[in-house]
Design an enzyme around this catalytic site. Structure first.
Site, PDB file in Angstrom:
ATOM      1  CB  CYS A 122      33.603 106.971  11.387  1.00  0.00           C
ATOM      2  SG  CYS A 122      35.300 106.451  11.388  1.00  0.00           S
ATOM      3  CD  GLU A 144      36.348 110.072  12.088  1.00  0.00           C
ATOM      4  OE1 GLU A 144      37.212 110.322  11.249  1.00  0.00           O
ATOM      5  OE2 GLU A 144      35.635 109.057  12.074  1.00  0.00           O
TER       6      GLU A 144
END
Lengths: 513, 513
Positions: A293, A256
């Site tokens: 994120c 990620e």
């Protein structure tokens, strides 16, 4: 936990995020021999661990959660000092970490993750009989987990990747994050206590500390590692992807990496509640110094009524926003450089800035604006600046907004702020958004990722290296599994969950059950 | 089907597999402009196609099957001449092709493939409410399909990858195989008729003919292509994988490449029915000139009673085995070279050879033997020779057999030939086999891959480039899907299958249903 011998010449110190000063006893860093030992231990544990009854595996996950809670305040204090994150946030994150372990324990008990399927034999079928076919998913093998700096508990040593890999039946080798060695070591010790208490094979969990370009690289290249979970930067993730692809036997890397999480401010929503949206937006932007994120780094709006009210309110909220300590000096430096580059861009205006903090690693929040034309002309404007910085793109009309969206890279999330009058436009945008992101939100903010069954924390490249999966939520267990079909096995050789008398849910002759 | 203009200067001829002579009208080959047009058409069709009701998508798949049947004997005759395969085999393969389209139609109707999940909102949860979260899988986008030479129907133009991609909601661009352009074009025309009859968008299916190193490469590199399905050689598959990884946005490649499908001859089975096993083995080995991905190219046996009987019977059966035409001159040449290299290896003995055929592309079957020591010392002995060649590895004991197994590369299948007395040993070998292969069989032969729900035709690298999936059976639809989560969407914006009143199966608050 496997025993590793470290080289004391090269010690790793905990750094106080607020002061930049080392504190406490340093940690021995591991080297190539330790990577080898950890991979050997994980491999030796694999067949034993994966063949334990599901209830034992579930109890092990529950026990890890309990052992983490049992550390008590020393864990929170270590994490506060190493990460600079406040107590309430870290206590919440601890709850998320243990909750996710317990969720996966339940997933293991339910057994749906095994994907069991049985096609009955048809011995009289013409021209050829159909064999008895039974399918289950098996774990891939030892998994290398690279934790993130921004979630020292929930995306680190016993975080989502560790929990889902252990749930799938995979031993884990964690490369502990250098920004929180004390937090990570405390958690690793808690897992080791759970391993012992549950009588699991010692190599089911292994913890390494050391430089990423040595320990991390060696880990991904080790032929015994079967998959990699990573949360971090795009450059770091892509480096691991390339190493994994260059192996004699390539392996999956779930990295990620990078997302700017577009938020679409729809015309009616802006007109009716532009100011309120501006204030709420800054709350999401500045939470945790923007070190998520899913931080909303991109705003898209069509020029019109309410946009000025949004910007005015955001500017005011920013001026009130306390600067807070960032996770590391390196992250702070990268953020500061990113914001400087953005604000000095000839086609970018500064809308507002947050307070300048007292600490030397405090991040100063910022909201900037540009035109769709400028955004489309310079792809650097679409790159992530990790921290509390966001760029609003002014679009002339819906068509231009769609062009900006289509030009944007793959994202973890995409958000629509809308009112009833925006429904038609939102309906037209939805097909674009769902191909661009892993999660689509209406009238919320992307920060805050629920650990749930229907969560997707993933998305098209470069938000992740593999958009077919999620790193948060129960579906994450799929990452570490592959299907195997068993043809005409006598009952005594069949895995227990595939025997006729097994009670776990399965698809029988095409009917789900 | 999108319209492509071809450059007539560069025509592709059907080649009679038996004679090597061209026949019939040649086909125009496509070029870069046609790849571009096909990808544009597929992209233009995507949103429309994926949003059609599931029943319409299912009816389209059914119609393709019907249109293929409606071609009648000209399809079988074209395939016979282009592939050299006999009528009965191709009629069976046609049934498999249409059966698999109809299976996917049923999969689409059932809706399980959507992986629907709903987590209800918990507005009163403390400290924060839980949002409403709903998950479905969405199609990845236009898929490039590369057919195989050895299944001109079932793994080609309307084969498994096309069927599963269309079922998932993805438009398809087929790069037709150069060894059967007439067969492929007839099928492509049938699909075009189904597109028209079902009023599907024209670009949902596109058919290109042309050199792999031009048309195929351009296709995989086109930014509009979202995934690749391939069946063929290891070198061809890896070339596509590398192209896909080097893109600005890497994409998944599902390449089925190379497998030698170990068959373990257990001691009791050999002792009680060694001769019968030898005869049956040759039946599997020589079927279709051995041109199957699941051809049993590796036999493992512990020296002992019955092994000589097995080898004697196999030698006799081989001597009776008719040589048959191979698919192409290139495949025949590679097979002949591979067998020559193997038979001249200093540690390999020739057990038996089949008849030498009359035709110039007839493959001469062969069974060879070596020792475990020699096999472990030279990895080339583990490489696939595509065709009716197999290598028996003599092992001194179970431990040596396990060493050979562990040293072997990833496989599509692994087979145990066993009797009751072998159960304990088989039980010890099973954990090794299930990590090495996608399908484990007992007392069968790996050739013959059932199209079913519980089938896995896939396996660890290099049998495929992605062992997490299958290319045969209903689970193959997963290849072309990714999950998306919808958070707090108003009912009018939710995809129909995620609304409260939808009737498709879904997991509700963690309970499968």
């Amino acid at each position: 936990m496997a025993t590793q011998t470290a080289t004391p010449a090269n010690m790793l110190h905990s750094i106080d995020a607020a002061t930049g000063e080392p504190f406490g006893e340093p940690f021995a860093q591991h080297g190539a021999a330790d990577v080898d030992a950890a991979c050997a231990a994980a491999t030796a544990a694999f067949d034993d661990y994966r063949s334990r009854p599901l209830e034992d595996r579930a109890a092990f996950l529950d026990r890890i959660a309990d052992e983490i809670m049992a550390i008590g305040d020393p864990l929170i204090e270590a994490a506060m000092r190493e990460s600079g994150l406040p107590r309430a946030r870290l206590e919440g994150e601890r709850g998320r970490t243990t909750g996710q372990l317990k969720l996966f324990a339940q997933v293991v008990r339910d057994g749906n993750f095994l994907g069991l399927r049985v096609d009955s034999a048809l011995p009289d079928r013409q021209p050829l009989p159909r064999p008895d076919l039974r399918l289950r998913k098996v774990p891939l093998g030892p998994v290398a987990v690279f934790g993130a700096s921004n979630f020292p508990l929930a995306f680190s040593t016993a975080g989502g990747d560790t929990a889902s890999a252990l749930a799938a039946g995979c031993p884990v080798v964690v490369k502990g994050h250098g920004a929180h060695p004390r937090t990570g070591s405390l958690v690793a010790e808690a897992i080791a206590r759970a391993v012992a208490a549950c009588n699991m094979p010692a190599g089911v969990f292994n913890h390494l500390l050391g430089p990423g370009n040595q320990v991390g690289s060696a880990l991904v290249q080790d032929p015994r590692i079967a998959a990699v979970g990573f949360t971090g930067s795009r450059s770091g993730g892509m480096a691991l992807v390339k190493l994994a692809q260059a192996r004699a036997v390539p392996i999956p890397v779930y990295a990620e990496m990078s997302s700017i999480n577009p938020v679409l401010l729809m015309p009616h929503a802006l007109a009716t509640r532009g100011a309120a949206l501006g204030t709420a937006f800054v709350g999401s932007l500045t939470m945790g110094s923007g070190q998520f994120c899913t931080n909303p780094g991109l705003l898209l709006a069509i020029e019109g009524e309410g946009l000025d009210a949004f910007l005015d309110a955001a500017r005011a909220a920013l001026a009130d926003a306390q600067a807070s300590t960032m996770l590391t000096a390196g992250i702070h430096a990268a953020y500061t450089k990113g914001v400087e580059d953005l604000s000095s861009h000839p086609h970018v205006e500064t809308i507002g800035r947050g307070a300048v903090g007292q600490g030397k690693t405090c991040g100063q929040a910022g909201l900037f604006a540009t035109t769709a034309e400028a955004f489309l002309a310079d792809e650097a404007l679409g790159h992530e600046i990790f921290g509390a910085s966001s760029l609003l793109v002014r679009c002339r009309d819906e068509a231009e907004l769609v062009r900006v969206l289509r030009a944007a890279e793959g994202q973890l999330t995409a958000t629509i702020q809308m009112d009833g009058g925006d429904t038609d436009m939102a309906g037209r945008l939805l097909p674009v958004l769902e191909l661009k992101a892993g999660r689509v939100l209406v009238n919320g903010w992307p920060t805050g990722v629920e650990v749930a069954h229907a969560m997707v924390h993933g998305g098209p490249f470069p938000s992740t290296s593999d958009g077919r999966t999620t790193s948060v939520g129960s579906l994450a267990i799929d990452r570490y599994l592959r299907p195997v079909s068993y043809q005409n096995l006598p009952a005594e050789l069949l895995p227990a969950e595939l025997r006729d008398d097994a009670t776990l849910p399965r698809m029988l002759d095409g009917k789900a059950g």
